[in-house]
Design a protein around this motif. Structure first.
Motif, PDB file in Angstrom:
ATOM      1  N   ASP A 172       0.856  -1.187   0.000  1.00  0.00           N
ATOM      2  CA  ASP A 172       0.000   0.000   0.000  1.00  0.00           C
ATOM      3  C   ASP A 172       0.896   1.244   0.000  1.00  0.00           C
ATOM      4  O   ASP A 172       1.346   1.705   1.048  1.00  0.00           O
ATOM      5  CB  ASP A 172      -0.880  -0.063   1.265  1.00  0.00           C
ATOM      6  CG  ASP A 172      -1.856   1.095   1.348  1.00  0.00           C
ATOM      7  OD1 ASP A 172      -1.685   2.090   0.608  1.00  0.00           O
ATOM      8  OD2 ASP A 172      -2.785   1.016   2.183  1.00  0.00           O
ATOM      9  N   ILE A 173       1.141   1.771  -1.174  1.00  0.00           N
ATOM     10  CA  ILE A 173       2.104   2.874  -1.287  1.00  0.00           C
ATOM     11  C   ILE A 173       1.571   4.144  -0.609  1.00  0.00           C
ATOM     12  O   ILE A 173       2.345   4.940  -0.078  1.00  0.00           O
ATOM     13  CB  ILE A 173       2.516   3.122  -2.769  1.00  0.00           C
ATOM     14  CG1 ILE A 173       3.804   3.953  -2.844  1.00  0.00           C
ATOM     15  CG2 ILE A 173       1.409   3.727  -3.600  1.00  0.00           C
ATOM     16  CD1 ILE A 173       5.035   3.281  -2.362  1.00  0.00           C
ATOM     17  N   LYS A 174       0.247   4.284  -0.591  1.00  0.00           N
ATOM     18  CA  LYS A 174      -0.362   5.447   0.080  1.00  0.00           C
ATOM     19  C   LYS A 174      -0.064   5.406   1.577  1.00  0.00           C
ATOM     20  O   LYS A 174       0.260   6.429   2.194  1.00  0.00           O
ATOM     21  CB  LYS A 174      -1.887   5.429  -0.125  1.00  0.00           C
ATOM     22  CG  LYS A 174      -2.346   6.215  -1.322  1.00  0.00           C
ATOM     23  CD  LYS A 174      -3.638   6.984  -1.008  1.00  0.00           C
ATOM     24  CE  LYS A 174      -3.807   8.344  -1.603  1.00  0.00           C
ATOM     25  NZ  LYS A 174      -2.818   8.865  -2.449  1.00  0.00           N
ATOM     26  N   ALA A 175      -0.166   4.195   2.145  1.00  0.00           N
ATOM     27  CA  ALA A 175       0.114   4.031   3.588  1.00  0.00           C
ATOM     28  C   ALA A 175       1.551   4.427   3.880  1.00  0.00           C
ATOM     29  O   ALA A 175       1.839   5.056   4.913  1.00  0.00           O
ATOM     30  CB  ALA A 175      -0.145   2.590   4.014  1.00  0.00           C
ATOM     31  N   GLY A 196       6.333 -15.060   6.749  1.00  0.00           N
ATOM     32  CA  GLY A 196       4.938 -14.598   6.701  1.00  0.00           C
ATOM     33  C   GLY A 196       4.120 -15.300   5.633  1.00  0.00           C
ATOM     34  O   GLY A 196       3.197 -14.699   5.070  1.00  0.00           O
ATOM     35  N   GLY A 197       4.485 -16.542   5.275  1.00  0.00           N
ATOM     36  CA  GLY A 197       3.673 -17.302   4.322  1.00  0.00           C
ATOM     37  C   GLY A 197       4.212 -17.269   2.898  1.00  0.00           C
ATOM     38  O   GLY A 197       3.459 -17.506   1.949  1.00  0.00           O
ATOM     39  N   VAL A 198       5.490 -16.970   2.734  1.00  0.00           N
ATOM     40  CA  VAL A 198       6.127 -16.903   1.402  1.00  0.00           C
ATOM     41  C   VAL A 198       5.328 -15.957   0.491  1.00  0.00           C
ATOM     42  O   VAL A 198       4.923 -16.308  -0.613  1.00  0.00           O
ATOM     43  CB  VAL A 198       6.322 -18.302   0.762  1.00  0.00           C
ATOM     44  CG1 VAL A 198       7.300 -18.241  -0.408  1.00  0.00           C
ATOM     45  CG2 VAL A 198       6.813 -19.314   1.782  1.00  0.00           C
ATOM     46  N   GLU A 199       5.115 -14.766   0.987  1.00  0.00           N
ATOM     47  CA  GLU A 199       4.317 -13.764   0.265  1.00  0.00           C
ATOM     48  C   GLU A 199       5.248 -12.850  -0.514  1.00  0.00           C
ATOM     49  O   GLU A 199       6.096 -12.173   0.067  1.00  0.00           O
ATOM     50  CB  GLU A 199       3.521 -12.913   1.268  1.00  0.00           C
ATOM     51  CG  GLU A 199       2.560 -13.693   2.120  1.00  0.00           C
ATOM     52  CD  GLU A 199       1.128 -13.598   1.614  1.00  0.00           C
ATOM     53  OE1 GLU A 199       0.872 -12.710   0.782  1.00  0.00           O
ATOM     54  OE2 GLU A 199       0.298 -14.398   2.056  1.00  0.00           O
ATOM     55  N   MET A 200       5.056 -12.829  -1.831  1.00  0.00           N
ATOM     56  CA  MET A 200       5.927 -11.992  -2.670  1.00  0.00           C
ATOM     57  C   MET A 200       5.431 -10.556  -2.746  1.00  0.00           C
ATOM     58  O   MET A 200       4.245 -10.319  -2.835  1.00  0.00           O
ATOM     59  CB  MET A 200       5.968 -12.554  -4.087  1.00  0.00           C
ATOM     60  CG  MET A 200       7.070 -13.557  -4.220  1.00  0.00           C
ATOM     61  SD  MET A 200       7.492 -13.997  -5.885  1.00  0.00           S
ATOM     62  CE  MET A 200       7.804 -12.490  -6.691  1.00  0.00           C
ATOM     63  N   MET A 201       6.360  -9.632  -2.756  1.00  0.00           N
ATOM     64  CA  MET A 201       5.993  -8.236  -2.978  1.00  0.00           C
ATOM     65  C   MET A 201       5.745  -8.023  -4.462  1.00  0.00           C
ATOM     66  O   MET A 201       6.422  -8.628  -5.300  1.00  0.00           O
ATOM     67  CB  MET A 201       7.130  -7.304  -2.552  1.00  0.00           C
ATOM     68  CG  MET A 201       7.365  -7.238  -1.089  1.00  0.00           C
ATOM     69  SD  MET A 201       5.955  -6.559  -0.201  1.00  0.00           S
ATOM     70  CE  MET A 201       6.112  -7.489   1.305  1.00  0.00           C
ATOM     71  N   ASP A 202       4.837  -7.128  -4.753  1.00  0.00           N
ATOM     72  CA  ASP A 202       4.550  -6.760  -6.122  1.00  0.00           C
ATOM     73  C   ASP A 202       5.707  -5.897  -6.656  1.00  0.00           C
ATOM     74  O   ASP A 202       6.189  -4.999  -5.963  1.00  0.00           O
ATOM     75  CB  ASP A 202       3.238  -5.962  -6.080  1.00  0.00           C
ATOM     76  CG  ASP A 202       2.822  -5.524  -7.441  1.00  0.00           C
ATOM     77  OD1 ASP A 202       2.594  -6.402  -8.269  1.00  0.00           O
ATOM     78  OD2 ASP A 202       2.750  -4.298  -7.663  1.00  0.00           O
ATOM     79  N   LYS A 203       6.149  -6.187  -7.885  1.00  0.00           N
ATOM     80  CA  LYS A 203       7.312  -5.475  -8.448  1.00  0.00           C
ATOM     81  C   LYS A 203       7.059  -3.956  -8.528  1.00  0.00           C
ATOM     82  O   LYS A 203       7.922  -3.148  -8.181  1.00  0.00           O
ATOM     83  CB  LYS A 203       7.611  -6.036  -9.844  1.00  0.00           C
ATOM     84  CG  LYS A 203       8.883  -5.515 -10.456  1.00  0.00           C
ATOM     85  CD  LYS A 203       9.222  -6.293 -11.719  1.00  0.00           C
ATOM     86  CE  LYS A 203      10.451  -5.691 -12.383  1.00  0.00           C
ATOM     87  NZ  LYS A 203      10.864  -6.447 -13.565  1.00  0.00           N
ATOM     88  N   GLU A 204       5.856  -3.622  -8.965  1.00  0.00           N
ATOM     89  CA  GLU A 204       5.538  -2.200  -9.121  1.00  0.00           C
ATOM     90  C   GLU A 204       5.581  -1.483  -7.758  1.00  0.00           C
ATOM     91  O   GLU A 204       6.091  -0.364  -7.634  1.00  0.00           O
ATOM     92  CB  GLU A 204       4.146  -2.081  -9.730  1.00  0.00           C
ATOM     93  CG  GLU A 204       3.921  -0.745 -10.421  1.00  0.00           C
ATOM     94  CD  GLU A 204       2.473  -0.602 -10.858  1.00  0.00           C
ATOM     95  OE1 GLU A 204       1.845  -1.625 -11.194  1.00  0.00           O
ATOM     96  OE2 GLU A 204       1.987   0.549 -10.828  1.00  0.00           O
ATOM     97  N   PHE A 241      13.681  -7.261  -9.138  1.00  0.00           N
ATOM     98  CA  PHE A 241      12.712  -6.170  -8.981  1.00  0.00           C
ATOM     99  C   PHE A 241      13.128  -4.883  -9.675  1.00  0.00           C
ATOM    100  O   PHE A 241      12.413  -3.890  -9.636  1.00  0.00           O
ATOM    101  CB  PHE A 241      12.450  -5.915  -7.488  1.00  0.00           C
ATOM    102  CG  PHE A 241      11.691  -7.033  -6.816  1.00  0.00           C
ATOM    103  CD1 PHE A 241      10.322  -6.936  -6.625  1.00  0.00           C
ATOM    104  CD2 PHE A 241      12.329  -8.201  -6.427  1.00  0.00           C
ATOM    105  CE1 PHE A 241       9.607  -7.975  -6.022  1.00  0.00           C
ATOM    106  CE2 PHE A 241      11.627  -9.236  -5.828  1.00  0.00           C
ATOM    107  CZ  PHE A 241      10.260  -9.131  -5.627  1.00  0.00           C
ATOM    108  N   GLY A 242      14.323  -4.893 -10.273  1.00  0.00           N
ATOM    109  CA  GLY A 242      14.792  -3.714 -11.009  1.00  0.00           C
ATOM    110  C   GLY A 242      15.060  -2.518 -10.110  1.00  0.00           C
ATOM    111  O   GLY A 242      14.939  -1.373 -10.555  1.00  0.00           O
ATOM    112  N   VAL A 243      15.378  -2.762  -8.840  1.00  0.00           N
ATOM    113  CA  VAL A 243      15.708  -1.663  -7.922  1.00  0.00           C
ATOM    114  C   VAL A 243      16.892  -2.082  -7.054  1.00  0.00           C
ATOM    115  O   VAL A 243      17.160  -3.270  -6.896  1.00  0.00           O
ATOM    116  CB  VAL A 243      14.541  -1.304  -6.968  1.00  0.00           C
ATOM    117  CG1 VAL A 243      13.366  -0.737  -7.706  1.00  0.00           C
ATOM    118  CG2 VAL A 243      14.132  -2.510  -6.152  1.00  0.00           C
ATOM    119  N   THR A 244      17.560  -1.092  -6.506  1.00  0.00           N
ATOM    120  CA  THR A 244      18.699  -1.369  -5.622  1.00  0.00           C
ATOM    121  C   THR A 244      18.445  -0.684  -4.284  1.00  0.00           C
ATOM    122  O   THR A 244      18.057   0.486  -4.262  1.00  0.00           O
ATOM    123  CB  THR A 244      19.995  -0.790  -6.253  1.00  0.00           C
ATOM    124  OG1 THR A 244      20.098  -1.322  -7.571  1.00  0.00           O
ATOM    125  CG2 THR A 244      21.221  -1.174  -5.466  1.00  0.00           C
TER     126      THR A 244
END
Ligand SMILES: Cc1ncc(COP(=O)(O)O)c(C=O)c1O
Length: 404
Positions: A172-175, A196-204, A241-244
């Motif tokens: 939640d980027i707003k949060a 936490g359940g092998v939950e992947m973060m969304d790339k965006e 994820f294309g980020v550092t």
């Protein structure tokens, strides 16, 4: 000694925190196979929870350990340590790093990373001390990391928690935008929430977090304690994820079973000055030699490619199970950090116990998830055998549920 004797001693003298241990005690290991005290063999899809990267009895690790045991097993940080310097160079060259520091565990590495982020600002005379982490995260069991770990069950007995750390909803980027203020110094997050359940973060989302942190002058720390060191098919998960990040922490698979944690910071963020941080054991010759052996074996054995390949085989098998069963299953993760989330109608512990009977070790993760984190050397044949056994277990549980 029998398993019963060991259990009795444990129950009488060991703190009662690891409830529900499986009735197994391993006395031998070779490759991806563990042997228990009764002589029964198991194919290991737990790997000490994503730790034993090279499996058991691996010659490269054995050599590193024997050589250091015969020469200098431990050495104070009063002196220069060859393997420490070499490992720091290696990890910095493999990543975005300018400088490395070595600790003994994941929690300790994360503590150090937070101290480093605070120091980065205090060195510039800027008053920023607040840390933001995500709900459902896991960052370790020390006092500050319990506050960072966004799960009530780990925090509850230790309230009031360490000040200045807040957990916000993930994805939640707003949060995050609302949570960051002038005193925020860093955001710390996992790219796949392993506990936490092998939950992947969304790339965006991850890319938005990076952008926001840069805009607001907040450091970004990736906790790669579980995801790092080839576990996802890349040396570090951030590469997908294309980020550092500005700072990254490592532990688990880095030492292949020998305890070591690491903080890697960009040159700009390497703010520690003499006396700011330190440790007696961290970065010792034995731990660093083990980590060098692990990294060398990953490179020479082309393990990044084989982990990706094995991971695809595992994921497609899990997806097939997802389609086959009426109980809601959800395959998640990547590489050899995967999970099968199972709806509440079946307790994941029942599946794990039935898989143990069939000679396969699996472990749980949060949210009733079956976690599959084998040694990085696990081959497709063993994965297919495990998937076939899992299929049988799920089928028998489904039949049993139908007959009730
Ligand atoms: C992402 C993450 N961070 C930190 C830790 C804590 O590591 P340790 O148990 O070595 O302190 C873990 C352990 O599971 C982890 O998965």
């Amino acid at each position: 000694m029998t398993l019963e004797n060991i259990k009795e001693l444990n129950d009488k003298y060991f703190v009662n925190i690891y409830t529900g241990r499986y009735p197994l005690c391993f006395t031998g290991g070779d490759g991806v196979v563990l042997t228990d005290i009764s002589g029964k063999k198991y194919i290991d899809f737990v790997a000490g929870i994503a730790v034993n990267s090279l499996g058991y009895n691996h010659p490269a690790l054995l050599n590193a350990i024997c050589e250091k045991a015969k020469s200098v097993m431990h050495c104070s940080n009063f002196y220069f340590i060859k393997e420490q310097s070499e490992l720091a160079e290696k990890l910095c060259q493999l990543s975005f790093g300018g400088k490395a520091f070595f600790a003994n565990s994941g929690a300790e590495a994360n503590e150090g990373a937070i101290k480093l982020a605070k120091k980065y600002f205090s060195k510039q005379g800027i008053k920023k001390h607040k840390i933001i982490t995500l709900e459902n995260s896991f960052h370790g069991r020390t006092l500050a990391m319990v506050a960072a770990t966004g799960q009530e069950k780990y925090q509850k007995p230790y309230k009031p928690l360490v000040n200045g750390i807040m957990n916000i909803p993930k994805g939640d980027i707003k949060a995050l935008e609302e949570a960051i203020d002038d005193e925020t110094c860093a955001v710390m997050m996992e790219l796949i929430q392993g506990e936490g359940g092998v939950e992947m973060m969304d790339k965006e989302y991850v890319q938005q977090v990076r952008k926001l942190c840069t805009e607001k002058g907040v450091l970004l720390i990736f906790d790669e304690v579980q995801t790092g060191i080839a576990r996802t098919g890349k040396m570090f998960a951030y590469e997908h994820f294309g980020v550092t990040p500005d700072i990254m922490t490592l532990a688990k698979g880095l030492g292949g079973g020998f305890p070591i944690g690491a903080i890697i910071a960009s040159e700009e963020c390497s703010a520690f000055e003499p006396g700011d941080h330190g440790t007696t054991f961290g970065g010792g010759p034995m731990a660093c030699a083990c980590a060098l052996a692990v990294l060398d074996t990953i490179e020479k054995g082309h393990l990044l490619a084989s982990v990706s390949d094995a991971g695809e085989c595992l994921m497609s098998g899990l997806k097939a199970l997802e389609d086959n069963y009426s109980s809601t299953l959800k395959a998640q993760g990547m590489g050899l950090l995967t999970g099968l989330k199972i709806d509440k109608s079946v307790n994941v512990g029942i599946i794990i116990n039935q898989m143990i009977e069939k000679g396969f070790l699996l472990c749980p993760s949060g949210g009733n998830t079956l976690r599959i984190v084998p040694p990085l050397i696990m081959d497709k044949k063993n994965i297919e055998e495990m998937l076939a056994a899992l299929d049988q277990v799920l089928e028998s549980i489904e039949k049993e549920n139908e007959s009730i």
